[in-house]
Design a protein around this motif. Sequence first.
Motif, mmCIF file in Angstrom:
data_model
loop_
_atom_site.group_PDB
_atom_site.id
_atom_site.type_symbol
_atom_site.label_atom_id
_atom_site.label_comp_id
_atom_site.label_asym_id
_atom_site.label_seq_id
_atom_site.Cartn_x
_atom_site.Cartn_y
_atom_site.Cartn_z
ATOM 1 N N SER A 37 0.826 -1.034 0.067
ATOM 2 C CA SER A 37 -0.087 -0.019 -0.017
ATOM 3 C C SER A 37 0.933 1.116 0.094
ATOM 4 O O SER A 37 0.470 2.287 -0.685
ATOM 5 C CB SER A 37 -0.813 0.207 1.057
ATOM 6 N N VAL A 41 1.588 4.214 -3.458
ATOM 7 C CA VAL A 41 1.392 5.937 -3.411
ATOM 8 C C VAL A 41 2.787 6.576 -3.490
ATOM 9 O O VAL A 41 2.850 7.788 -3.472
ATOM 10 C CB VAL A 41 0.706 6.362 -2.321
ATOM 11 N N ILE A 53 7.358 4.347 8.066
ATOM 12 C CA ILE A 53 6.096 4.209 8.081
ATOM 13 C C ILE A 53 5.505 3.124 8.672
ATOM 14 O O ILE A 53 4.112 3.247 9.224
ATOM 15 C CB ILE A 53 5.673 4.100 6.277
ATOM 16 N N LEU B 13 -9.654 -2.885 4.405
ATOM 17 C CA LEU B 13 -9.701 -1.375 3.367
ATOM 18 C C LEU B 13 -9.519 -0.308 4.184
ATOM 19 O O LEU B 13 -8.577 0.634 3.663
ATOM 20 C CB LEU B 13 -11.140 -1.532 2.878
ATOM 21 N N TYR B 15 -7.304 0.116 6.759
ATOM 22 C CA TYR B 15 -5.861 -0.384 7.068
ATOM 23 C C TYR B 15 -5.122 0.024 5.960
ATOM 24 O O TYR B 15 -4.104 0.952 5.779
ATOM 25 C CB TYR B 15 -5.551 -1.811 7.455
ATOM 26 N N ILE B 16 -5.618 -0.181 4.806
ATOM 27 C CA ILE B 16 -4.924 0.097 3.462
ATOM 28 C C ILE B 16 -4.904 1.311 3.140
ATOM 29 O O ILE B 16 -3.976 2.376 2.899
ATOM 30 C CB ILE B 16 -5.461 -0.658 2.170
ATOM 31 N N THR B 19 -2.761 3.619 5.701
ATOM 32 C CA THR B 19 -1.335 3.359 5.271
ATOM 33 C C THR B 19 -0.925 4.229 4.233
ATOM 34 O O THR B 19 0.219 4.750 4.231
ATOM 35 C CB THR B 19 -0.783 1.929 4.859
ATOM 36 N N MET B 20 -1.809 4.234 3.176
ATOM 37 C CA MET B 20 -1.458 5.018 2.065
ATOM 38 C C MET B 20 -1.373 6.613 2.257
ATOM 39 O O MET B 20 -0.761 7.221 1.997
ATOM 40 C CB MET B 20 -2.641 4.836 0.769
ATOM 41 N N ARG B 22 -0.723 7.678 5.034
ATOM 42 C CA ARG B 22 0.566 7.751 5.983
ATOM 43 C C ARG B 22 1.609 7.932 5.313
ATOM 44 O O ARG B 22 2.543 8.843 5.232
ATOM 45 C CB ARG B 22 0.636 6.918 7.127
ATOM 46 N N ALA B 23 1.935 7.026 4.295
ATOM 47 C CA ALA B 23 3.157 7.025 3.160
ATOM 48 C C ALA B 23 2.968 7.982 2.364
ATOM 49 O O ALA B 23 4.307 8.399 1.745
ATOM 50 C CB ALA B 23 2.827 5.748 2.774
ATOM 51 N N GLY B 24 1.819 8.528 1.923
ATOM 52 C CA GLY B 24 1.963 9.809 1.081
ATOM 53 C C GLY B 24 2.024 11.011 1.308
ATOM 54 O O GLY B 24 1.941 12.039 0.864
#
Lengths: 116, 194
Positions: A37, A41, A53, B13, B15-16, B19-20, B22-24
Amino acid sequence: MAKAASGAQRTARRVVQTAIPDFDRLIHEKTRLAIVSALAVNPTLTFNELKAILKTTDGNVSVHTRKLEEANYLTCRKSFQGRMPRTEYSLTAAGRRALERYLNHMEALIRATRRV
Amino acid sequence: MPDALRDHAVDNLRYIRETMERAGSFTSIPGWGGFIIGLTALATTAIAEPLTAWTPRLWLWTWLGEAVLAGSIGAFTMVRKARRAGTLLASGPARRFFISYFAPMVVGAILTAAMVRIGSYEPLPAMWLLLYGTAFVSSGAFSIRVIPILGVCFMILGLAAAFVPLGVGNLLLGAGFGGLHIIFGLIIARSYGG
């Protein structure tokens, strides 16, 4: 109460794994799902960025990225920044497709079990 | 069982998505730093107010001093928050955030020098508020959701400052750099970990 809830979650997880024939068990694991995931991005992420992360240990990142790499879901590029080794990961087309399939499965599951 | 299955799928969903996000996103925006900057800006507003009619050049230097002080507080508290959270200030989202943030700031610095050269001080509060707001609206795309809202609030104050004399413009600077920083600083500190 918490024990019962986690038991139900484990049962649900098992049912998810057996109910859908082509279910991707590889990215169903939480840490691997988070890695895929996060890379969906970002064009690339370094080992340390992934660790920050995921808020996990070096060993955990290492084990799970290797499994994803073996499945051809990730590519790994090793280089040096000055004297420091730098490991960079990116998602492959196969990895992106796997995540899309996984998202579709989850959505299908929600539709199929919609409360009336 | 269908309920447990459904809840499990919804959890996955969520969680995904988390995570996205937080990562982006660049999340090390210092709420308490913003709060302190707000306090120093309110003090600067009070110090600079009498100077607007008396000596606009000294008024300008007072706010430039505040800008340096605010920048130092912001940088210090941002590094501290990032260290505490274990996030990297050189990550992809952080780099994208800083590029979008600093581009309007550089434009502001150049236009300020050009206007001071021709002795035009009155448009400065509007220009600063509008460009600072623009910096947050554009960089907010790579950060927490509250940042673009903060940017829009600054731009609204900038719009108001465009049509008033320097004395009122100074008060609007106080409302923006003081008031908005305090309010949003508290929101960020309470909701986004300090």
